[in-house]
Design an enzyme around this catalytic site. Sequence first.
Site, PDB file in Angstrom:
ATOM      1  N   ARG A 186       0.827  -1.226   0.000  1.00  0.00           N
ATOM      2  CA  ARG A 186       0.000   0.000   0.000  1.00  0.00           C
ATOM      3  C   ARG A 186       0.857   1.270   0.000  1.00  0.00           C
ATOM      4  NH1 ARG A 186      -2.395  -3.557  -1.162  1.00  0.00           N
ATOM      5  NH2 ARG A 186      -4.180  -4.546  -0.182  1.00  0.00           N
ATOM      6  N   SER A 236     -10.971  -0.783   3.455  1.00  0.00           N
ATOM      7  CA  SER A 236     -10.208  -1.072   4.676  1.00  0.00           C
ATOM      8  C   SER A 236      -9.709   0.228   5.287  1.00  0.00           C
ATOM      9  CB  SER A 236      -9.014  -1.968   4.353  1.00  0.00           C
ATOM     10  OG  SER A 236      -9.486  -3.211   3.913  1.00  0.00           O
ATOM     11  N   GLU A 327      -4.969   3.276   6.482  1.00  0.00           N
ATOM     12  CA  GLU A 327      -4.774   3.120   5.033  1.00  0.00           C
ATOM     13  C   GLU A 327      -5.520   4.258   4.331  1.00  0.00           C
ATOM     14  OE1 GLU A 327      -5.440  -0.851   3.423  1.00  0.00           O
ATOM     15  OE2 GLU A 327      -6.227   0.029   1.587  1.00  0.00           O
TER      16      GLU A 327
HETATM   17  C1  LIG Z   1     -15.992  -1.399  -0.864  1.00  0.00           C
HETATM   18  C2  LIG Z   1     -14.524  -1.105  -1.027  1.00  0.00           C
HETATM   19  C3  LIG Z   1     -13.633  -2.148  -1.261  1.00  0.00           C
HETATM   20  C4  LIG Z   1     -12.265  -1.893  -1.406  1.00  0.00           C
HETATM   21  N1  LIG Z   1     -11.423  -2.942  -1.630  1.00  0.00           N
HETATM   22  C5  LIG Z   1     -10.102  -2.699  -1.779  1.00  0.00           C
HETATM   23  C6  LIG Z   1      -9.189  -3.779  -2.012  1.00  0.00           C
HETATM   24  O1  LIG Z   1      -9.566  -4.937  -2.108  1.00  0.00           O
HETATM   25  N2  LIG Z   1      -7.879  -3.484  -2.137  1.00  0.00           N
HETATM   26  C7  LIG Z   1      -7.403  -2.202  -2.058  1.00  0.00           C
HETATM   27  O2  LIG Z   1      -6.192  -1.996  -2.187  1.00  0.00           O
HETATM   28  N3  LIG Z   1      -8.241  -1.165  -1.831  1.00  0.00           N
HETATM   29  C8  LIG Z   1      -9.564  -1.378  -1.695  1.00  0.00           C
HETATM   30  N4  LIG Z   1     -10.419  -0.331  -1.464  1.00  0.00           N
HETATM   31  C9  LIG Z   1      -9.886   1.029  -1.308  1.00  0.00           C
HETATM   32  C10 LIG Z   1      -9.879   1.855  -2.614  1.00  0.00           C
HETATM   33  O3  LIG Z   1     -10.873   1.418  -3.498  1.00  0.00           O
HETATM   34  C11 LIG Z   1      -8.530   1.792  -3.306  1.00  0.00           C
HETATM   35  O4  LIG Z   1      -7.530   2.240  -2.443  1.00  0.00           O
HETATM   36  C12 LIG Z   1      -8.517   2.622  -4.596  1.00  0.00           C
HETATM   37  O5  LIG Z   1      -7.404   2.242  -5.349  1.00  0.00           O
HETATM   38  C13 LIG Z   1      -8.499   4.127  -4.359  1.00  0.00           C
HETATM   39  O6  LIG Z   1      -8.647   4.762  -5.616  1.00  0.00           O
HETATM   40  P1  LIG Z   1      -9.478   6.111  -5.777  1.00  0.00           P
HETATM   41  O7  LIG Z   1      -9.382   6.530  -7.192  1.00  0.00           O
HETATM   42  O8  LIG Z   1     -10.840   5.968  -5.232  1.00  0.00           O
HETATM   43  O9  LIG Z   1      -8.616   7.084  -4.865  1.00  0.00           O
HETATM   44  P2  LIG Z   1      -9.169   8.249  -3.920  1.00  0.00           P
HETATM   45  O10 LIG Z   1      -9.891   7.646  -2.767  1.00  0.00           O
HETATM   46  O11 LIG Z   1      -9.867   9.281  -4.714  1.00  0.00           O
HETATM   47  O12 LIG Z   1      -7.798   8.855  -3.406  1.00  0.00           O
HETATM   48  C14 LIG Z   1      -6.954   8.110  -2.562  1.00  0.00           C
HETATM   49  C15 LIG Z   1      -5.600   8.818  -2.524  1.00  0.00           C
HETATM   50  O13 LIG Z   1      -5.008   8.729  -3.820  1.00  0.00           O
HETATM   51  C16 LIG Z   1      -4.700  10.022  -4.309  1.00  0.00           C
HETATM   52  N5  LIG Z   1      -4.915  10.026  -5.761  1.00  0.00           N
HETATM   53  C17 LIG Z   1      -6.026   9.645  -6.443  1.00  0.00           C
HETATM   54  N6  LIG Z   1      -5.822   9.792  -7.763  1.00  0.00           N
HETATM   55  C18 LIG Z   1      -4.564  10.280  -7.905  1.00  0.00           C
HETATM   56  C19 LIG Z   1      -3.772  10.677  -9.028  1.00  0.00           C
HETATM   57  N7  LIG Z   1      -4.222  10.605 -10.282  1.00  0.00           N
HETATM   58  N8  LIG Z   1      -2.530  11.160  -8.784  1.00  0.00           N
HETATM   59  C20 LIG Z   1      -2.050  11.253  -7.518  1.00  0.00           C
HETATM   60  N9  LIG Z   1      -2.746  10.902  -6.424  1.00  0.00           N
HETATM   61  C21 LIG Z   1      -3.988  10.423  -6.624  1.00  0.00           C
HETATM   62  C22 LIG Z   1      -5.638  10.969  -3.587  1.00  0.00           C
HETATM   63  O14 LIG Z   1      -5.094  12.280  -3.524  1.00  0.00           O
HETATM   64  C23 LIG Z   1      -5.717  10.311  -2.223  1.00  0.00           C
HETATM   65  O15 LIG Z   1      -4.622  10.695  -1.445  1.00  0.00           O
HETATM   66  C24 LIG Z   1     -11.785  -0.561  -1.322  1.00  0.00           C
HETATM   67  C25 LIG Z   1     -12.693   0.493  -1.101  1.00  0.00           C
HETATM   68  C26 LIG Z   1     -14.046   0.224  -0.954  1.00  0.00           C
HETATM   69  C27 LIG Z   1     -14.989   1.369  -0.727  1.00  0.00           C
END
Ligand SMILES: Cc1cc2nc3c(=O)[nH]c(=O)nc-3n(C[C@H](O)[C@H](O)[C@H](O)COP(=O)(O)OP(=O)(O)OC[C@H]3O[C@@H](n4cnc5c(N)ncnc54)[C@H](O)[C@@H]3O)c2cc1C
Length: 338
Positions: A186, A236, A327
């Site tokens: 992560r 998580s 996380e």
């Molecule tokens: C139901 C559910 C299940 C999940 N299961 C998993 C799983 O199995 N495994 C897992 O690893 N995660 C899981 N997650 C967490 C999440 O989905 C992941 O971490 C996902 O990759 C986050 O992506 P996002 O685009 O939503 O990021 P965001 O939540 O929008 O942002 C997260 C961070 O990333 C940064 N960010 C986003 N885009 C960029 C970019 N283009 N450049 C620089 N920084 C950026 C943001 O500034 C922030 O700091 C889950 C979440 C939910 C709600």
Amino acid sequence: MLNIQRNISLAKYTTLKVGGAARFFCEAKSEKEILEAVKFAEEKNLPVFVLGGGSNILVNDQGFSGLVIKILNTKHEIRNTIVECGAGASLSKIVQESIKAGLTGLEWAAGIPGTVGGAVRGNAGAFGGCMAEVVHSVKVIEIPNFSKARLFPSAKQVGGIPQSQALKSQLPITNYQLRECEFAYRESVFKQNPNLIILSVTLKLKKGDRKKSEELLKEILEERKKSQSIYPSPGSFFKNPIVKDEKLIKEFEIDTGQKIKDKKIPAGYFIDRAGLKGKKIGSAMVGEEHANFIVNTGNATAENVVMLAAIVKTRVRNKFGIQLKEEVQMVGFEKKVL
Ligand SMILES: Cc1cc2nc3c(=O)[nH]c(=O)nc-3n(C[C@H](O)[C@H](O)[C@H](O)COP(=O)(O)OP(=O)(O)OC[C@H]3O[C@@H](n4cnc5c(N)ncnc54)[C@H](O)[C@@H]3O)c2cc1C
């Protein structure tokens, strides 16, 4: 044209459905618009928050007093085993499209919400796979430290920009090769340097068997359903801690019948054993299906969530001597002590 709006509630842009408003907000649908947005922030000396799918963040009730750039460059292209994705592309969509194209290697990501950029930044992973295994290179810009409110060191200061690539302009566009991404559990160089905005990502997959991949995809989605909450959550909440205590490891292996992987025990195991499943502060609750989820059962506030997370950390530390670390990315809390 880039439309910069004022005072936009962020709750609806997050999967937890919690948080206040962004002072400025825009949706950037291309790299050009991302650069335009950064320029706007620079001119106004505003801190920037980069928003992907909002599936791993907790936004403060007071919101964010800068510019939120929602990354919406969603295009992708598949050539042979290479998948080029805009950072705003939906990870789930890329999973499906790659399988359709007869490629394998990304099935584990089925059902993970959010964007490819967010997944790369946090090295998202599940079912034994993670982004580090499929990333070939990542295109980023480094935004300057133009706002005093932005307390982050520049990538250069912490060694983020590869030495080989001298900064040529104020907003250098750089390609990070896999080894320069410094992926770990992560973690990535992009997470260490919040000044880096991921613009696009090149994935390298393998030729596969579409039918087999589709079956695997189905299995993974079925498996996910088992621990899915009916309530909104940011996934998580805590990272799985590395555990050295042999007694705890033994107990975990006996209790669950599983061997520990990479010295990590799921955070949810400790939270559950601390008797916290279903524990509530306001409308924030420790997940009943999945103890490492903090869910919003109604009108939870960020304050509820932060208080509940603090209780979870304290109880787990007192009972097991384990320090849980978030996380989830906290947004708008920079000036406060959590
Ligand atoms: C139901 C559910 C299940 C999940 N299961 C998993 C799983 O199995 N495994 C897992 O690893 N995660 C899981 N997650 C967490 C999440 O989905 C992941 O971490 C996902 O990759 C986050 O992506 P996002 O685009 O939503 O990021 P965001 O939540 O929008 O942002 C997260 C961070 O990333 C940064 N960010 C986003 N885009 C960029 C970019 N283009 N450049 C620089 N920084 C950026 C943001 O500034 C922030 O700091 C889950 C979440 C939910 C709600």
